[in-house]
Design an enzyme around this catalytic site. Structure first.
Site, mmCIF file in Angstrom:
data_model
loop_
_atom_site.group_PDB
_atom_site.id
_atom_site.type_symbol
_atom_site.label_atom_id
_atom_site.label_comp_id
_atom_site.label_asym_id
_atom_site.label_seq_id
_atom_site.Cartn_x
_atom_site.Cartn_y
_atom_site.Cartn_z
ATOM 1 N N CYS A 8 0.808 -1.007 -0.126
ATOM 2 C CA CYS A 8 -0.203 0.060 -0.295
ATOM 3 C C CYS A 8 0.846 1.189 -0.081
ATOM 4 O O CYS A 8 1.946 1.106 -0.484
ATOM 5 C CB CYS A 8 -0.920 -0.091 1.174
ATOM 6 S SG CYS A 8 -0.301 0.064 2.700
ATOM 7 N N ASN A 11 2.332 1.222 4.414
ATOM 8 C CA ASN A 11 2.555 0.286 5.005
ATOM 9 C C ASN A 11 2.108 0.270 6.693
ATOM 10 O O ASN A 11 2.919 -0.444 7.464
ATOM 11 C CB ASN A 11 3.988 -0.250 4.943
ATOM 12 C CG ASN A 11 4.326 -1.954 5.259
ATOM 13 O OD1 ASN A 11 5.390 -2.036 5.582
ATOM 14 N ND2 ASN A 11 3.481 -2.647 5.373
ATOM 15 N N CYS A 13 -1.448 0.952 7.467
ATOM 16 C CA CYS A 13 -3.048 0.394 7.574
ATOM 17 C C CYS A 13 -3.227 -0.775 6.768
ATOM 18 O O CYS A 13 -3.645 -1.717 7.315
ATOM 19 C CB CYS A 13 -3.698 1.566 6.915
ATOM 20 S SG CYS A 13 -3.426 3.262 7.893
ATOM 21 N N ARG A 14 -3.442 -0.617 5.232
ATOM 22 C CA ARG A 14 -4.055 -1.723 4.546
ATOM 23 C C ARG A 14 -2.930 -3.005 4.326
ATOM 24 O O ARG A 14 -3.718 -3.957 4.465
ATOM 25 C CB ARG A 14 -4.369 -1.119 3.272
ATOM 26 C CG ARG A 14 -5.503 -0.128 3.175
ATOM 27 C CD ARG A 14 -5.811 0.711 1.917
ATOM 28 N NE ARG A 14 -4.658 1.572 1.773
ATOM 29 C CZ ARG A 14 -4.390 2.313 0.559
ATOM 30 N NH1 ARG A 14 -5.174 2.123 -0.363
ATOM 31 N NH2 ARG A 14 -3.327 3.072 0.555
ATOM 32 N N SER A 15 -1.739 -2.701 3.863
ATOM 33 C CA SER A 15 -0.984 -4.000 3.384
ATOM 34 C C SER A 15 -0.703 -4.744 4.888
ATOM 35 O O SER A 15 -0.453 -5.922 4.910
ATOM 36 C CB SER A 15 0.090 -3.411 2.678
ATOM 37 O OG SER A 15 1.158 -2.627 3.506
ATOM 38 N N ASP A 124 -8.134 3.958 1.083
ATOM 39 C CA ASP A 124 -7.443 4.262 2.074
ATOM 40 C C ASP A 124 -7.963 4.819 3.193
ATOM 41 O O ASP A 124 -8.664 5.921 3.306
ATOM 42 C CB ASP A 124 -6.523 5.341 1.457
ATOM 43 C CG ASP A 124 -5.479 5.625 2.577
ATOM 44 O OD1 ASP A 124 -5.390 5.183 3.703
ATOM 45 O OD2 ASP A 124 -4.336 6.335 1.944
#
Ligand code: 4NP
Length: 154
Positions: A8, A11, A13-15, A124
């Site tokens: 993401c 690195n 939050c999402r990934s 995001d």
């Protein structure tokens, strides 16, 4: 052994969420031949733990991502990993800019694995509220379940 890298922007939050979800799903499915990691295209958060809200959302699903530390994606990652899976189309664009011609096939969009969310971005959640982290996690989990099925069928 398949090597999978989730990517993401930050690195945090999402990934890392995708890394934690994929680890849990592969553990539940007794699939141990996966190497799973995550990284960000940006450098702002190198060395940081995941965002507190991401850690809490993961914990609500019984997943502990607190030990993870952010790092930036490198050209070596594009060589090393078999799949480099972007959380959104901006991340995918940035990865394709980094990739050599022979590495481009490794770069995928996470939600393309999901029949429900195909061709969409994982939104995001960084600038929003807590709820955005639950939404992102649900989308990530749906795609990771299908990714695992795809890998199992190979
Ligand atoms: P992520 O979220 O890409 O899912 O880790 C973000 C984290 C930090 C920033 C943007 C997105 N930031 O601008 O610092």
């Amino acid at each position: 052994m398949k090597r999978i890298l989730f990517v993401c922007l930050g690195n945090i939050c999402r990934s890392p969420t995708a890394e934690g979800v994929m680890r849990q799903l592969s553990r539940e499915g007794n699939i141990d031949e996966l190497h799973i990691d995550s990284a960000g295209t940006g450098n702002w958060h190198i060395g940081s733990s995941p965002d507190r809200r991401a850690m809490l959302a993961a914990r609500r699903h019984g997943i502990d991502i607190s030990p993870l530390k952010a790092r930036q994606v490198t050209r070596a990652d594009l060589e090393h990993f078999d799949l480099v899976i972007a959380m959104d189309r901006n991340n995918r664009h940035d990865l394709l800019q980094m990739a050599d011609h022979h590495q481009r096939h490794k770069v995928r969009l996470l939600l393309d694995y999901s029949p429900t969310y195909r061709e969409q971005d994982v939104p995001d959640p960084y600038y929003g509220g807590e709820h955005g982290f639950d939404i992102a996690l649900d989308m990530i989990e749906d795609a990771c379940r299908h990714l695992l099925k795809t890998l199992a069928g190979q």
